[in-house]
Design a protein around this motif. Structure first.
Motif, PDB file in Angstrom:
ATOM      1  N   MET A  82     -35.785   1.291  -0.740  1.00 27.64           N
ATOM      2  CA  MET A  82     -36.663   0.842   0.358  1.00 27.64           C
ATOM      3  C   MET A  82     -36.540   1.815   1.551  1.00 27.64           C
ATOM      4  SD  MET A  82     -38.444  -1.815   1.746  1.00 27.64           S
ATOM      5  CE  MET A  82     -38.813  -2.467   3.344  1.00 27.64           C
ATOM      6  N   LEU A  83     -37.669   2.395   1.915  1.00 24.98           N
ATOM      7  CA  LEU A  83     -37.687   3.370   3.002  1.00 24.98           C
ATOM      8  C   LEU A  83     -38.020   2.680   4.322  1.00 24.98           C
ATOM      9  CD1 LEU A  83     -39.666   6.537   1.866  1.00 24.98           C
ATOM     10  CD2 LEU A  83     -37.270   6.344   2.519  1.00 24.98           C
ATOM     11  N   GLU A  84     -37.219   2.964   5.346  1.00 26.96           N
ATOM     12  CA  GLU A  84     -37.515   2.405   6.666  1.00 26.96           C
ATOM     13  C   GLU A  84     -37.983   3.546   7.574  1.00 26.96           C
ATOM     14  OE1 GLU A  84     -35.085   0.570  10.467  1.00 26.96           O
ATOM     15  OE2 GLU A  84     -34.045   0.821   8.553  1.00 26.96           O
ATOM     16  N   LEU A  85     -39.214   3.438   8.055  1.00 23.22           N
ATOM     17  CA  LEU A  85     -39.738   4.459   8.968  1.00 23.22           C
ATOM     18  C   LEU A  85     -39.142   4.214  10.355  1.00 23.22           C
ATOM     19  CD1 LEU A  85     -41.747   6.809   9.440  1.00 23.22           C
ATOM     20  CD2 LEU A  85     -43.490   5.076   9.947  1.00 23.22           C
ATOM     21  N   ILE A  86     -38.394   5.204  10.874  1.00 25.93           N
ATOM     22  CA  ILE A  86     -37.753   5.053  12.194  1.00 25.93           C
ATOM     23  C   ILE A  86     -38.727   5.453  13.296  1.00 25.93           C
ATOM     24  CG2 ILE A  86     -35.863   5.830  13.660  1.00 25.93           C
ATOM     25  CD1 ILE A  86     -34.286   6.479  11.076  1.00 25.93           C
ATOM     26  N   SER A  87     -39.420   6.592  13.090  1.00 26.99           N
ATOM     27  CA  SER A  87     -40.409   7.021  14.096  1.00 26.99           C
ATOM     28  C   SER A  87     -41.360   8.027  13.473  1.00 26.99           C
ATOM     29  CB  SER A  87     -39.722   7.648  15.316  1.00 26.99           C
ATOM     30  OG  SER A  87     -39.120   8.870  14.970  1.00 26.99           O
ATOM     31  N   GLU A  88     -42.527   8.166  14.071  1.00 25.04           N
ATOM     32  CA  GLU A  88     -43.471   9.204  13.633  1.00 25.04           C
ATOM     33  C   GLU A  88     -44.187   9.790  14.838  1.00 25.04           C
ATOM     34  OE1 GLU A  88     -46.584   8.000  10.989  1.00 25.04           O
ATOM     35  OE2 GLU A  88     -46.797   6.048  11.921  1.00 25.04           O
ATOM     36  N   HIS A  89     -44.541  11.076  14.703  1.00 23.64           N
ATOM     37  CA  HIS A  89     -45.063  11.842  15.823  1.00 23.64           C
ATOM     38  C   HIS A  89     -46.132  12.795  15.302  1.00 23.64           C
ATOM     39  CE1 HIS A  89     -41.208  10.563  17.651  1.00 23.64           C
ATOM     40  NE2 HIS A  89     -40.718  10.892  16.466  1.00 23.64           N
ATOM     41  N   GLY A  90     -47.340  12.742  15.861  1.00 25.26           N
ATOM     42  CA  GLY A  90     -48.369  13.706  15.496  1.00 25.26           C
ATOM     43  C   GLY A  90     -47.883  15.120  15.780  1.00 25.26           C
ATOM     44  N   CYS A  91     -48.192  16.060  14.862  1.00 29.63           N
ATOM     45  CA  CYS A  91     -47.628  17.414  14.996  1.00 29.63           C
ATOM     46  C   CYS A  91     -48.518  18.396  14.239  1.00 29.63           C
ATOM     47  CB  CYS A  91     -46.199  17.395  14.437  1.00 29.63           C
ATOM     48  SG  CYS A  91     -45.289  18.907  14.669  1.00 29.63           S
ATOM     49  N   TYR A  92     -49.163  19.325  14.951  1.00 28.52           N
ATOM     50  CA  TYR A  92     -50.015  20.353  14.326  1.00 28.52           C
ATOM     51  C   TYR A  92     -50.999  19.766  13.298  1.00 28.52           C
ATOM     52  CZ  TYR A  92     -47.161  23.892  16.587  1.00 28.52           C
ATOM     53  OH  TYR A  92     -46.525  24.670  17.531  1.00 28.52           O
ATOM     54  N   GLY A  93     -51.592  18.660  13.639  1.00 28.54           N
ATOM     55  CA  GLY A  93     -52.588  18.046  12.755  1.00 28.54           C
ATOM     56  C   GLY A  93     -51.988  17.199  11.653  1.00 28.54           C
ATOM     57  N   GLY A  94     -50.674  17.297  11.492  1.00 27.57           N
ATOM     58  CA  GLY A  94     -49.968  16.463  10.515  1.00 27.57           C
ATOM     59  C   GLY A  94     -49.102  15.454  11.249  1.00 27.57           C
ATOM     60  N   VAL A  95     -48.006  15.048  10.598  1.00 30.52           N
ATOM     61  CA  VAL A  95     -47.133  14.051  11.214  1.00 30.52           C
ATOM     62  C   VAL A  95     -45.663  14.361  10.904  1.00 30.52           C
ATOM     63  CG1 VAL A  95     -47.385  12.452   9.252  1.00 30.52           C
ATOM     64  CG2 VAL A  95     -46.727  11.560  11.477  1.00 30.52           C
ATOM     65  N   GLN A  96     -44.838  14.275  11.956  1.00 33.47           N
ATOM     66  CA  GLN A  96     -43.391  14.425  11.802  1.00 33.47           C
ATOM     67  C   GLN A  96     -42.782  13.028  11.768  1.00 33.47           C
ATOM     68  OE1 GLN A  96     -41.295  17.353  11.519  1.00 33.47           O
ATOM     69  NE2 GLN A  96     -40.026  15.645  10.853  1.00 33.47           N
ATOM     70  N   ARG A  97     -42.103  12.714  10.674  1.00 35.62           N
ATOM     71  CA  ARG A  97     -41.529  11.370  10.524  1.00 35.62           C
ATOM     72  C   ARG A  97     -40.009  11.422  10.350  1.00 35.62           C
ATOM     73  NH1 ARG A  97     -45.789   8.835   6.196  1.00 35.62           N
ATOM     74  NH2 ARG A  97     -47.495   8.496   7.656  1.00 35.62           N
ATOM     75  N   PHE A  98     -39.373  10.328  10.734  1.00 36.63           N
ATOM     76  CA  PHE A  98     -37.931  10.130  10.515  1.00 36.63           C
ATOM     77  C   PHE A  98     -37.748   8.823   9.758  1.00 36.63           C
ATOM     78  CE2 PHE A  98     -38.347  12.903  14.122  1.00 36.63           C
ATOM     79  CZ  PHE A  98     -37.358  13.856  13.917  1.00 36.63           C
ATOM     80  N   TYR A  99     -36.910   8.884   8.700  1.00 31.43           N
ATOM     81  CA  TYR A  99     -36.692   7.719   7.838  1.00 31.43           C
ATOM     82  C   TYR A  99     -35.207   7.396   7.711  1.00 31.43           C
ATOM     83  CZ  TYR A  99     -41.458   8.024   5.896  1.00 31.43           C
ATOM     84  OH  TYR A  99     -42.815   8.037   5.715  1.00 31.43           O
TER      85      TYR A  99
END
Ligand SMILES: N[C@@H](CCC(=O)N[C@@H](CSC=O)C(=O)NCC(=O)O)C(=O)O
Length: 283
Positions: free
Chosen positions: A1-18
Motif C-alpha cells: 500500500m503506497l501512501e502519497l506524502i506530497s506532490e508538486h507540479g514540476c516542468y509539466g510533470g509532477v514530483q511526488r514523495f511516497y
C-alpha cells in the motif's frame, strides 16, 4: 500500500514523495518519484538514483536539478532513502558513515544490523513496486548514484544486468573493501569474512563480469573532491573494467568537489547517456 506524502507540479510533470511498508526492511520506507508529462499517456523509461551518506529521498530531488531534462526526455526518476529509519539499533545515529543514512545498499548479515538493514533486498522490492505502480517500460530501467550511492548503483547493475540495462555514477566508492568508509561499514554489517564483502564491491564484481554493458559505463569524478584520494578509488574500478573488457568512460573534472554543484553540472550528461542506452533495442 503506497501512501502519497506530497506532490508538486514540476516542468509539466509532477514530483511526488511516497511512504510504504517494506517487506525487506520490515519498516516504513520513503522514496521520491518524478513523473514527466509523457508518463500520463504512455509507458516511459526510468532511472533510479541512489544518494550518498547523510542523504534522504529528497536530496537529489531538491539539489541536482534533474527534472528539467527528465521532463524533456520523458524519463521517470526514482530516488529511495539511504537506509531504514527507526530500526532501533543501539548507536545507529552516532556516526554519519554507519547506520542511519548510511545503509550502503547491502543486506547486513551481522547482528544487530541484520534484522532491518537490508537495503539490497529493499531496492529489488522497490524495483518491482515501481514497475507495478508507475507507467514504466520494464525493459528500459537504468541506475545511477553518488558516492555511497554510486557504489550502490554499480553493485546493483553488475549483479542485476537483466533488471538495470544502463549504469553510471558520480564519484562512486569504487572499491569499498579497500577504503576506510567501506571497511568500517562492511566490518559492521557483514562481519570479518572479507570473502563475503566481494558481492558488494564493484571492483571485485567487475573482475568476474562475463557480459559487458553494451552501452558502456559512465563515471564522473571531481579532482577537487575531498574524498577522492582515500575513499573513492576509481583507478581500481578502471583496472577491473580493463580486465573484463568493459568499456568505461571515466571523466576527471578539475575544480569540482564532492557536492551537488558537481552533480548538478553533469546530471544532464548522465540522463542523456541513460536515455540513449535505454532506447537501444532490448529483448
Ligand atoms: N559529514 C559531512 C559530509 C557528508 C557528505 O559529504 N555526504 C555526501 C555524500 S558522501 C558519500 O556517500 C552528500 O551527498 N551530502 C549531501 C549534500 O547535500 O552534499 C556532512 O554531514 O556534511
Amino acid at each position: 500500500m503506497l501512501e502519497l506524502i506530497s506532490e508538486h507540479g514540476c516542468y509539466g510533470g509532477v514530483q511526488r514523495f511516497y511512504r510504504h511498508q517494506s517487506t525487506a526492511t520490515g519498516l516504513p520506507m520513503r522514496f521520491s518519484v518524478f513523473l514527466p508529462a509523457q508518463a500520463s499517456a504512455a509507458q516511459v523509461p526510468a532511472l533510479f538514483y541512489l544518494a550518498g551518506l547523510t542523504c534522504t529521498e529528497e536530496t537529489f530531488v531538491i539539489k541536482a536539478g534533474a527534472q528539467r531534462v527528465a521532463a524533456e526526455l520523458g524519463m521517470i526518476l526514482i530516488a529511495p532513502d539511504t537506509s531504514p529509519r527507526g530500526a532501533g539499533v543501539p548507536g545507529e545515529t552516532d556516526n554519519w558513515d554507519l547506520g542511519v543514512a548510511a545503509g550502503f545498499y547491502l543486506d547486513a548479515t551481522a547482528a544487530p544490523w541484520n534484522t532491518h538493514y537490508r537495503m539490497y533486498s529493499y531496492l529489488l522490492e522497490l524495483y518491482e513496486l515501481v514497475i507495478r505502480e508507475f507507467p514504466v517500460q520494464a525493459n528500459r530501467i537504468g541506475i545511477t548514484g553518488h558516492s555511497m550511492g554510486g557504489h550502490g548503483a554499480l553493485v546493483m547493475a553488475l549483479r542485476n544486468p537483466d533488471r538495470f540495462r544502463s549504469v553510471s555514477a558520480f564519484a562512486p566508492i569504487c572499491a569499498p573493501s579497500q577504503c576506510p568508509w567501506g571497511i568500517k561499514a562492511f566490518s559492521a554489517y557483514l562481519g570479518s569474512d572479507q570473502q563475503s564483502w566481494r558481492q558488494y564491491d564493484a571492483s571485485a564484481l567487475m573482475q568476474q563480469m562475463k557480459t559487458p554493458f553494451p552501452g558502456g559505463i559512465l563515471i564522473d569524478q571531481g579532482l577537487s573532491d575531498q574524498f577522492f584520494p582515500d575513499q573513492l578509488l576509481p583507478q581500481a574500478f578502471k583496472a577491473s573494467c580493463l580486465h573484463a573488457q568493459q568499456s568505461l568512460t571515466l571523466r576527471r573534472h578539475a575544480g569540482y568537489d564532492h557536492g551537488y554543484y558537481f552533480i548538478s553540472t553533469f546530471i544532464e550528461d548522465h540522463l542523456r547517456f541513460h536515455h540513449k542506452n535505454l532506447q537501444a533495442d532490448r529483448k
